[in-house]
Design a protein around this motif. Structure first.
Motif, PDB file in Angstrom:
ATOM      1  N   ARG A 523       0.827  -1.209   0.000  1.00  0.00           N
ATOM      2  CA  ARG A 523       0.000   0.000   0.000  1.00  0.00           C
ATOM      3  C   ARG A 523       0.862   1.260   0.000  1.00  0.00           C
ATOM      4  NH1 ARG A 523      -4.883  -1.684   4.242  1.00  0.00           N
ATOM      5  NH2 ARG A 523      -6.046  -2.956   2.726  1.00  0.00           N
ATOM      6  N   GLU A 557      -8.203  -6.817  -2.602  1.00  0.00           N
ATOM      7  CA  GLU A 557      -8.530  -5.390  -2.677  1.00  0.00           C
ATOM      8  C   GLU A 557      -7.304  -4.558  -3.011  1.00  0.00           C
ATOM      9  OE1 GLU A 557     -10.897  -2.076   0.059  1.00  0.00           O
ATOM     10  OE2 GLU A 557      -9.812  -3.732   1.005  1.00  0.00           O
ATOM     11  N   GLU A 561      -6.573  -2.097  -6.235  1.00  0.00           N
ATOM     12  CA  GLU A 561      -6.093  -0.716  -6.091  1.00  0.00           C
ATOM     13  C   GLU A 561      -4.847  -0.485  -6.946  1.00  0.00           C
ATOM     14  OE1 GLU A 561      -5.382   0.028  -2.007  1.00  0.00           O
ATOM     15  OE2 GLU A 561      -7.485  -0.155  -1.394  1.00  0.00           O
ATOM     16  N   TYR A 562      -3.985  -1.464  -6.991  1.00  0.00           N
ATOM     17  CA  TYR A 562      -2.772  -1.338  -7.816  1.00  0.00           C
ATOM     18  C   TYR A 562      -3.130  -1.241  -9.293  1.00  0.00           C
ATOM     19  CZ  TYR A 562       1.098  -3.103 -10.626  1.00  0.00           C
ATOM     20  OH  TYR A 562       2.041  -3.269 -11.607  1.00  0.00           O
ATOM     21  N   ALA A 599     -15.501   0.159  -5.572  1.00  0.00           N
ATOM     22  CA  ALA A 599     -14.369   0.055  -6.495  1.00  0.00           C
ATOM     23  C   ALA A 599     -14.846   0.141  -7.939  1.00  0.00           C
ATOM     24  CB  ALA A 599     -13.618  -1.250  -6.246  1.00  0.00           C
TER      25      ALA A 599
END
Length: 774
Positions: A523, A557, A561-562, A599
């Motif tokens: 993260r 998750e 996000e990446y 998302a």
């Protein structure tokens, strides 16, 4: 060297203390301490919910100093003397091998004789000053077994017992001057009367090995060793840890020198190998344990063998074999009418069907108890009938988890949790760790991050010693992940590094800590746009079907996000759809399903089609409000405001954001708060564009809206800076440059553009420095 079967020097000393208790009047203040001391070291402890076990309860290898701690502070019936003086007098009056036999001959007089034994049922008048023990009382059972074991000893073993008693008693010769006359005779008064001294042949034959026995230390019996293994098993089962290295070495040396094979030793080795991830050794030791039990006709343990086999198979990932074993466990427990094993098996089966629904359905498991709610109701009823308060407490917590997972009433979840808490206190059930973790989850969903962190810290600081190790690890990881929401990545990593090194000796716990550590690093790398590091971390963070469901979703998750941050929108959409379908089929947690909706709505905004995400974001907001998933509600409000900004509804977006930003500030999630600030800054810029600058009133409104936009953009920039989000910070700097340009200040706009370039270059330099340091 073989271990004695039952009698040791410690038990002879306890018999002397029992004789002292029965033949003399103890002060009332000493009765309970003396009896508690005798019983705790002579009777095998039985697990009970009535009261906790004291730290030193059942210690088999206690030294002679333990008697000093109990007796020295209590006065005896003799003026000027303590109970310790009287006890030592009795100990040293046993000054010959014949005196040892007299002790066991006379100790039988302490037992109350009934008419069947040729005696009387009631105490005779001449024994009114003595305490007589019933044969079925705890002390009576101890005395009877000691006498029986002594009669079974051969002469050589009896001499060895006498020698160990002399070595055990020797340190007390220097405790008080009153022992000067009694201790002057040395080891044996008969040898002293004969004039035998150390060094002479006859003395050396009888007592030449005393010095070596004093150096070897305290000896324990096979019975004491069996109790020690039971204590280790209780710790292994309750805490889920491994046997420490020093303890394993001591147990191995004692077991190797005993010359016997104890059934519990195989079970200790099974748990230790299981936690270490050595499944081959675990299976071997499990089979050895229960093969030995079947040979000794202890068939009652067969269903527990199957239960352990099922749990081990599930941990190994063989769910088909686990289902077969647990079905056989249930059938055997019903046949033997073992309600404890039956209820625990059903509870475990219910847990597995919830934790691993895909794997369980894949092996053909369709459910034995109907729906999950029906299963919990059945288990709760059975637990009440059998008075299995541990199972009842766990079932109440599972009902609270079900309420949270399905989006049911929060007040009902609190009700179940408070019922479980009341039961824990009333029945002294050690289930505080699960309760603290569930409370932490509940407050996190309500957006009260402070209370969530407090309950994790409460578990670690107040209930650490009594909680299973996996609950402590989970609390530590939650504290670390919470710290990353504040942008304190180093603090989160430090919390994980501070966990005891011995925890990594268990394969499962080592993998869990590794995944949490790498997740924090991933993260941070996403925020820093360090794509090389992200790819390196992702290669080791591919979600596995056998991992913990909670951490598995967190990894999925982070992967999404990446992909969104990298601009791989097609891959991100496919990953979201795949995970959403999986959660729907498995009736996944409502929180995880809402996060996938958010998302997807965010992804539509990234690809320039925010209108397509409006219904999705609105649905996420509605579900979040009903289930009281407040952080998700605030995030959905931010997405709705962004969509409203894109269609020119700036006033509505502003009202919406003003309603959720104060609550988001209490949550202290800087990424979420920074995003909301960024959206409200865009809203004020849009409002400024609607104002008519040709009039004085319109010019004032435009200047006010621009200043408001600039203030919120600065706040957003500060939030992104704390979380090391380079893209977010650079985006706000670019907005500042645009605002300055709209005001006609080209110089200030150029300065903000240079700041944007500087921040971006500094971020890239950090990445290069990190790569060079490798």
């Amino acid at each position: 060297m073989t271990l004695p079967r039952y009698l040791t020097a410690q038990k002879i000393s306890l018999l002397v203390l029992v004789d002292l208790y029965c033949n003399s009047v103890l002060p009332s203040s000493a009765t309970i301490p003396v009896l508690s001391f005798i019983l705790s070291h002579s009777i095998s402890p039985v697990s009970s919910n009535a009261r906790p076990r004291s730290p030193g309860y059942g210690d088999a290898s206690f030294s002679i100093e333990a008697f000093e701690h109990v007796l020295q502070n209590h006065a005896s019936s003799m003026p000027g003397r303590t109970l310790l003086d009287v006890f030592l007098k009795h100990m040293w009056e046993m000054n010959s091998f014949d005196a040892l036999h007299q002790l066991f001959d006379n100790i039988g007089d302490l037992l109350l004789k009934t008419r069947e034994d040729g005696g009387q049922e009631f105490t005779p008048e001449e024994f009114q000053d003595r305490v007589l023990l019933s044969k079925t009382s705890p002390l009576g059972v101890f005395v009877r077994r000691a006498r029986l074991e002594f009669t079974r000893l051969q002469f050589d073993d009896t001499m060895k017992l006498w020698s160990t008693f002399i070595a055990y008693r020797a340190p007390t010769a220097q405790w008080t001057k009153r022992l000067a006359g009694l201790a002057s005779s040395g080891a044996d008064i008969v040898a002293a009367d004969m004039g035998l001294r150390p060094g002479e042949a006859l003395y050396e034959v009888a007592y030449g090995h005393l010095a070596q026995e004093m150096e070897d230390g305290i000896e324990i019996s096979i019975d004491d060793f069996d109790r020690l293994l039971e204590f280790q098993l209780e710790k292994l089962q309750r805490l889920g840890c491994r046997v420490p290295d020093d303890m394993r070495t001591q147990l191995g040396s004692m077991l190797g020198s005993s010359g016997v094979i104890l059934r519990q030793s195989h079970l200790v080795k099974f748990f230790d190998a299981w936690k270490a991830g050595d499944y081959t050794s675990a299976f071997d030791n499990l089979h050895r344990y229960y093969d030995y039990a079947m040979q000794t006709r202890e068939k009652i343990h067969y269903q527990y063998a199957l239960l352990h086999m099922a749990i081990l198979q599930a941990d190994f990932g063989c769910f088909g074999e686990a289902i077969a074993a647990i079905n056989e466990t249930i059938a055997t427990a019903r046949e033997n009418q073992d309600m404890t094993c039956l209820n625990f098996s059903l509870s475990w089966l219910n847990h597995m069907s919830k934790a691993y629904p895909k794997q369980m359905k894949g092996v053909g498991y369709m459910g034995m108890l109907g729906s999950e709610r029906d299963g919990l109701t059945f288990l709760k009823a059975k637990a009440k009938e059998a008075k299995m308060y541990n199972l009842l407490s766990a079932t109440l917590l599972n009902e609270a988890k079900l309420c949270l997972g399905t989006g049911d009433s929060i007040s009902r979840a609190f009700e179940y949790m408070y019922q479980g808490s009341h039961l824990n206190i009333k029945e002294n059930i050690n289930n505080q760790g699960s309760q603290m973790l569930l409370l932490s989850t509940l407050y996190s969903r309500l957006g009260i991050t402070h209370l969530s962190s407090v309950h994790n810290e409460l578990l670690l600081h107040c209930y650490e010693r009594g909680c299973p190790i996996d609950e402590r690890i989970r609390a530590s990881c939650r504290c670390a992940l919470t710290a990353t929401r504040y942008g304190r990545y180093d603090e989160g990593l430090h919390l994980l590094e501070m966990i005891d090194v011995s925890t990594h000796r268990s394969l499962r716990f080592h993998q869990y800590l590794f995944l949490c550590t790498t997740l924090i690093k991933l993260r941070r790398s996403i925020c820093r746009t360090d794509w090389a590091a992200c790819e390196s971390y992702l290669s080791s963070l591919i979600p596995d079907s056998s991992t913990d469901p909670e951490i598995s979703f967190a990894l999925s998750e982070a992967h999404i996000e990446y992909l969104i941050a990298r601009g791989y929108y097609t891959e991100a959409f496919d990953a979201i759809e795949k995970l959403s379908v999986s959660l729907k089929e498995e009736s996944g947690d409502i929180l995880q399903r809402v996060l996938m909706l958010l998302a997807k709505a965010e992804l539509f905004g990234k690809v320039g089609k925010p209108e397509r995400g409006f219904s999705i974001a609105l649905r996420a907001a509605s579900v979040s409000f009903k289930a009281r998933l407040m952080p998700c509600l605030w995030s959905a409000a931010g997405l709705l405001a962004s969509i409203l900004n894109s269609i020119g509804e700036f006033e509505a977006a502003t009202r919406l954001l003003h309603a959720v930003i104060p609550q988001s500030l209490e949550n202290t999630d800087y990424v979420l708060t920074g995003t909301l600030y960024s959206h409200i800054g865009d809203s004020y810029i849009g409002l400024a564009g609607l104002d008519d600058a040709s009039t004085s009133h319109g010019a004032r409104l435009r200047a006010m809206n621009m200043s408001q936009a600039e203030m919120y953009i600065d706040r957003a920039r500060e939030c992104f800076k704390r979380t090391e989000s380079i893209d977010g910070e650079c985006e706000q700097l670019m907005k500042k440059a645009v605002i300055a340009k709209l005001r006609g200040d080209e110089k200030l706009a150029e300065e903000w553009a240079q700041n944007h370039e500087r921040v971006w270059n500094e971020g890239k330099e950090r990445i290069l420095i990190r790569e060079e340091s490798k």
